[in-house]
Structures are given as C-alpha cells and as structure tokens.
Design a protein around this motif. Structure first.
Motif, short mmCIF file in Angstrom:
data_model
loop_
_atom_site.label_atom_id
_atom_site.label_comp_id
_atom_site.label_asym_id
_atom_site.label_seq_id
_atom_site.Cartn_x
_atom_site.Cartn_y
_atom_site.Cartn_z
N GLY A 73 -3.42 -2.54 2.68
CA GLY A 73 -3.81 -1.07 3.02
C GLY A 73 -5.10 -0.72 3.69
O GLY A 73 -5.47 0.47 3.85
N VAL A 100 2.11 0.34 -0.34
CA VAL A 100 1.21 -0.01 0.45
C VAL A 100 1.73 -1.13 1.58
O VAL A 100 1.44 -1.09 2.74
N GLY A 128 -2.64 4.39 0.97
CA GLY A 128 -2.49 3.95 -0.27
C GLY A 128 -1.57 4.88 -1.03
O GLY A 128 -0.57 5.53 -0.35
N ARG A 146 -6.44 -3.28 -7.19
CA ARG A 146 -5.40 -3.53 -5.92
C ARG A 146 -5.33 -5.05 -5.89
O ARG A 146 -4.15 -5.45 -5.32
#
Length: 364
Positions: free
Chosen positions: A286, A260, A345, A183
């Motif tokens: 997120g 996101v 997500g 991420r």
C-alpha cells in the motif's frame, strides 16, 4: 478528491467516529483519573480501548500498553528513558539511516548527551545488512531502534532477525510500528511504538508497548497517570476511537490486505514506465514510492489538484531538502525530485486508482 496519502494519515473509520461521539456529548466530559462515578465510567472506556488495541496483534500480549500523544512521543520516551537509566557501560544506540525523524532526531539528542550512536546504512533496496548490524551491536549497546515498514518507501526490514541480534547482545529492541500495526504482523520486541491515525483512528493519540520485566522511566512528569510513568490527562474520546479502529483493523486484516495488494498491482500495471524505489519483494504494497526521469514531483503534485499524494514524508514536507531516505538508498538529488509516494488502503476504490493513474501519467 482522490486521496492517496495513506502514509501521512488515513481516513477516520466510521466505527472509530461512532465510538468517539459519546465522549463529545454533554455528559461525556469526565476526567478518567477522577474517583467519582463519571470518572470511573471514563476510566472504563480507556481500559476497554487498551484491551482492544492489545488484542489486535499477538506481539502485544506479554506486556503493558501505555497511551501517548502519538508514535513520535512513544519513540522519544522509549529511547530517552532507556538511555537515561542505562549503566555507564551501556551508552550505545543503534538505528538505521532510513528511520523516521523522530528516531534519528532523538538519536542525535542522545549523542549530544554522551551516547554512542551508530547509524546502519542500507542497500539500494532499502534493507540493512544483518551481518553489518551484528558487528555494530555489542555489549555497550543499550537499545536498537528500527522501523518495521518504512514510511517513505514501504520497505519491510528483517526485524525478527534484528531483534534476536539485539537480545543476544543484552540490548533492548524498539520497533517503530506506526506504519505496520494492523498491516504487517509485529515482531517480538521489547518496546513498540503505535499510532492511531495510521489505522483509521483519530490523530493525537498513540501508544508505547513495554514488555513484561522492563522498567521504563518517565518522559513526562506531573500527575503520575498511566501507571505513574506517563503524566497527563487521557482523552476517553481519543482512546475509544483508537480502540475501535484497532478492532476493525484486526477483523478486516485479511480483506484489507487482499484489497491493497490488488490496488498495488493495478497501479503498477497502469504506470509501467515508473521505477519502484526500494525492494520490490520486501515491502508493504500500500506504499508505492515511484520515480520517473524528468518528472518534477512538486510540480506534478501542484498540477493534479484533485489527487492527494506526496513526494515523501509529510513530516518533512516543504523543507525543500531531498529525502534522507532516498539519499540513503543511493538516489541522486535529481532522482529524489523525480519521486512521488502513492499511499492507499481500505477506502480506496479501483476506479480511483484507474483515474489517478491516468491523470498522473498524462500530467507527467
């Protein structure tokens, strides 16, 4: 069910499920540590998964990746092994008040065994003061441990700078990347803890990255698997699932990030009378930790049975105690009870966000 608890766990990716299924077949049961043909085939699957996980982030390129049962074991291993092998003149650990319980509880264990533990406070935004950190990290510090993305409030700590401070003092730097891997780009750390089920992989497997040149003692003793320093028979099925999830996460990183961000903006626009806990600038979008005066979060969760979300960490769910993270950023117990955590997500849709936001607003 609208699932909005991505920080607790993520839905299994179809690609991960497909990679795991062959190891549930009649001929997929071999021990990857056995020398025969079936065992070598299983070992090859483990090795391929390891390569895929490392390839998903450049920060993992200059070391070795050892499989564990999850990020909790990885953090325990990194801290305990470092302190056990540290010289008597380096018996210190520095960490942060908003860390996951696996770090704070391991630090408490270390304190009971003679280590000097320093817990850095955070400001109302959830961020540490780097000047204060530099003053706390010195020639007696063995390891500095910090989470990149906080699991409760989504705040991103300045770990590149913190790692530089640790290195300058001769201490090892451990990054808990359970919520960040796939991420947020990982920092250049000495030790990095990973979790598969936070990136749409299976539960029950994680990893510890160890930078080249660092010798780490064993936490688990026995058969000497994983380079002789982490005993226990590996599951080719779990490893394969982790590897596939890592590859998909890497391939979709830009698409997932844009998705996101759009969902986060949609949520905030739909819930304008809720306050964001922690920094609004330095955060993973997120993860939305929101509070509204007068709202009973537990009652809200119970009322909205078709929306899955939480009041904070799943690890502390049901304890009845206010979140240590929310207390650390200066919130009262009342404000902590007013707080919900919304995690979303890859597989969350815009329609789900709109529906969930309307249901939450009406119930509140």
């Amino acid at each position: 069910m609208i699932y909005l608890d991505y920080q607790a766990t993520t839905p299994l990716a179809p690609e991960a499920r497909a990679a795991m299924l062959p190891w549930l077949a009649e001929d997929g049961f071999a021990n990857p540590h056995s020398p025969h043909k079936a065992g070598r085939g299983a070992a090859a699957a483990v090795a391929a998964a390891r390569t895929r996980i490392v390839a998903a982030d450049p920060a993992l390129a200059n070391g070795k990746l050892w499989f564990t049962s999850g990020a909790t074991e990885a953090v325990n291993w990194a801290i305990q092994a470092t302190l056990v092998d540290a010289p008597a003149t380096r018996r210190g650990i520095v960490t942060i008040a908003t860390e996951h319980a696996c770090t704070l509880d391991t630090a408490a264990w270390a304190a009971r065994h003679g280590a000097d533990v320093t817990i850095l406070p955070v400001g109302p935004d959830g961020l540490i003061d780097l000047t204060q950190a530099a003053a706390a990290i010195g020639d007696r510090t063995a390891i500095v441990s910090a989470m990149l993305v906080n699991n409760e409030i989504g705040v991103i700590q300045p770990l590149a700078e913190l790692a530089a401070i640790a290195r300058a003092a001769g201490a090892l730097f451990l990054c808990d990347a359970a919520q960040a891997y796939g991420r947020v780009p990982l920092p250049d750390a000495d030790l990095i803890a990973l979790s598969a089920h936070k990136i749409h992989g299976p539960k029950g497997i994680g990893a510890l990255y160890v930078r080249d040149g660092i010798r780490l003692g064993a936490l688990l003793h026995g058969g000497g698997q994983e380079g002789g320093i982490r005993s226990g028979t590996l599951s080719p099925m779990l490893c394969a699932g982790f590897g596939a999830a890592a590859t998909v996460t890497y391939d979709r990183r830009d698409t997932d990030a844009a998705h996101v961000m759009e969902l986060a903006q949609r949520f905030r626009a739909a819930l304008p009378d809720w306050t964001v806990n922690g920094s609004t600038d330095h955060r993973y979008p997120g993860n939305l930790s929101l509070r509204r005066d007068g709202v009973d979060a537990a009652g809200l969760i119970s009322r909205l049975r078709n929306v899955a979300f939480s009041a904070g960490s799943a690890c502390a769910s049901g304890s009845g105690r206010p979140s240590h993270v929310l207390r650390a950023i200066g919130l009262s117990d009342a404000h902590a009870r007013n707080t919900i955590r919304l995690g979303f997500g890859r597989y969350t849709t815009s329609d789900e966000i709109d529906t969930a936001a309307a249901l939450i607003a009406a119930a509140a």
